[in-house]
Design a protein around this motif. Structure first.
Motif, short mmCIF file in Angstrom:
data_model
loop_
_atom_site.label_atom_id
_atom_site.label_comp_id
_atom_site.label_asym_id
_atom_site.label_seq_id
_atom_site.Cartn_x
_atom_site.Cartn_y
_atom_site.Cartn_z
N THR A 152 0.84 -1.19 0.00
CA THR A 152 0.00 0.00 0.00
C THR A 152 0.87 1.25 0.00
OG1 THR A 152 -1.71 -1.14 1.31
CG2 THR A 152 -1.84 1.25 1.19
N ARG A 234 -1.79 -0.94 -3.69
CA ARG A 234 -3.00 -0.15 -3.49
C ARG A 234 -2.61 1.29 -3.14
NH1 ARG A 234 -6.99 -0.13 1.42
NH2 ARG A 234 -9.01 0.25 0.47
N SER A 312 -7.73 -3.60 2.96
CA SER A 312 -6.89 -4.03 1.84
C SER A 312 -6.52 -5.50 1.94
CB SER A 312 -5.62 -3.18 1.79
OG SER A 312 -4.78 -3.44 2.92
#
Length: 314
Positions: A152, A234, A312
Motif C-alpha cells: 500500500t 494499493r 486491503s
C-alpha cells in the motif's frame, strides 16, 4: 582608499556581529524559519534528478525544532526498514514535510503511530521530504518503488500539492549564513502576493483552478497510477486539511478537485476534515508559529487509515 577599506571592514564586522546575534537568539530552536534553514543545511542535499530537486542525506541526523530527526540508509526518516523478510506487509507514506513528520518526535509521527498500531508484521516507511510539491514527492517515490515493492502507498495530498517549487540550489550565502537566510525569507514573505486568509484563499483558488502547477500535479498522479498498475499495490490518498482555520473552512474547493481526481484513478480517499473541524485548527499545530500537524492530528490520520489498511487485506 583608506576610507573605503574602513567602510568595508565596518560592514564585515557588522555582518559578523549580526550573524552571531542571530545564532544566539535562535539557539532555543523555536524560530521556524531558522529551523527550516538548518534542516535544509544539515539533512538535505541536491538530488541527481532535477525533477526531484532535493533529498535527504542517508545516515544524517540533527536536532531540529527540539526534536531528534534521524535519516536511515535509504534516505528516509525513521528506523532501518526490514526489506528482506518474505511475506511482510509493506506500507509507504509518500509526501512532503508532513509525511516526514516535521516537528514531531518519531514515535508520534504518522509513520510511528501506524507502525505501533499495525504491529511487527507490517513494515511502515515514509519517503517524505520537506518543501516538495506532489510532482516532486511522486517522482521521489518512484526512485524507491522497484526496491520496496509495497502493498500500500499512502499519498498525503496537501493544499500546496500543485504549487511550483524552486528546484535550483540556494546560493552560498543562504546555505552558510543564518542572518542572510532570515533576510531572504523575510523579503520573500513581505513581497508575496496577497496577505491574510483572504489572500491565501485567492492564491490557492488560482493554482487549483488550472495552470502549470495543476497540470504537473495531475501528471504526477498519472505516473503514480502507472507505477501502481505495474507493481500491483494499493493507493490511499489522505487529504490533509489546509491548517490555518476551520471556522469556517474556506478551502472546500481543494477537496472537490482532489475527490474528482482520485475517483478517476480508482483510489481510496481519506478526508480527516469532518473529524478535525470539531476542534480549533490551532489545536493541531505543532507550535504556535508552525501549522505542521502535531501528534494529535497524526492520531486522527492513523485512526482513519488503519481501517482502510485492514480492508486491503480482505
Amino acid at each position: 582608499m583608506s576610507s573605503l577599506v574602513l567602510i568595508l571592514c565596518g560592514l564585515a564586522l557588522a555582518c559578523g556581529a549580526g550573524e552571531v546575534l542571530v545564532r544566539i537568539a535562535t539557539a532555543d530552536q523555536n524560530n521556524y524559519l531558522i529551523e527550516m534553514w538548518r534542516y535544509a543545511t544539515l539533512l538535505k542535499r541536491e538530488s541527481s534528478d532535477p525533477a526531484i530537486g532535493h533529498e535527504h542525506i542517508p545516515g544524517a541526523s540533527a536536532r531540529l525544532q527540539g526534536v531528534e530527526v534521524s535519516i536511515n540508509s535509504l534516505g528516509m526518516r525513521g528506523p532501518e526498514p526490514d526489506l528482506t523478510t518474505r511475506d511482510k506487509e509493506r506500507v509507504v507514506i509518500v509526501g512532503d514535510s508532513i509525511a516526514m513528520g516535521w516537528g514531531v518526535p518519531e514515535k508520534d509521527t504518522l509513520r510511528g503511530q501506524l507502525a505501533e498500531r499495525l504491529g511487527p508484521d507490517v513494515e511502515v516507511m515514509t519517503t517524505g521530504v520537506g518543501n516538495m510539491n506532489m510532482s516532486q514527492t511522486v517522482q521521489h517515490w518512484l526512485e524507491y518503488s522497484e526496491k520496496i515493492h509495497p502493498d500500500t502507498v499512502i499519498l498525503l495530498a496537501t493544499a500546496r500539492a500543485p504549487i511550483i517549487q524552486k528546484t535550483d540550489q540556494a546560493g552560498w550565502l543562504v546555505r552558510h549564513s543564518q542572518l542572510y537566510a532570515l533576510i531572504v525569507s523575510f523579503v520573500e514573505m513581505t513581497t508575496g502576493s496577497g496577505s491574510g486568509e483572504e489572500g491565501l484563499v485567492d492564491s490557492y483558488r488560482a493554482v487549483w483552478g488550472g495552470g502549470p502547477g495543476k497540470a504537473a500535479m495531475d501528471s504526477a498522479m498519472d505516473r503514480l497510477m502507472q507505477d501502481q498498475e505495474e507493481h500491483g499495490y494499493r493507493v490511499i490518498v489522505l487529504l490533509v486539511p489546509e491548517p490555518h482555520s476551520f471556522d469556517p473552512y474556506r478551502f472546500g474547493f481543494i477537496n472537490s478537485v482532489m475527490a474528482t481526481e482520485i475517483q478517476k484513478r480508482g483510489w481510496v480517499l481519506v478526508d480527516p476534515l469532518p473529524v478535525m473541524e470539531a476542534a480549533p485548527a490551532e489545536s493541531y499545530w505543532v507550535a504556535s508559529n508552525d501549522v505542521h500537524p502535531n501528534a494529535k492530528a497524526f492520531q486522527i490520520f492513523a485512526d482513519l487509515l488503519v481501517p482502510e489498511l485492514a480492508r486491503s487485506k480482505e
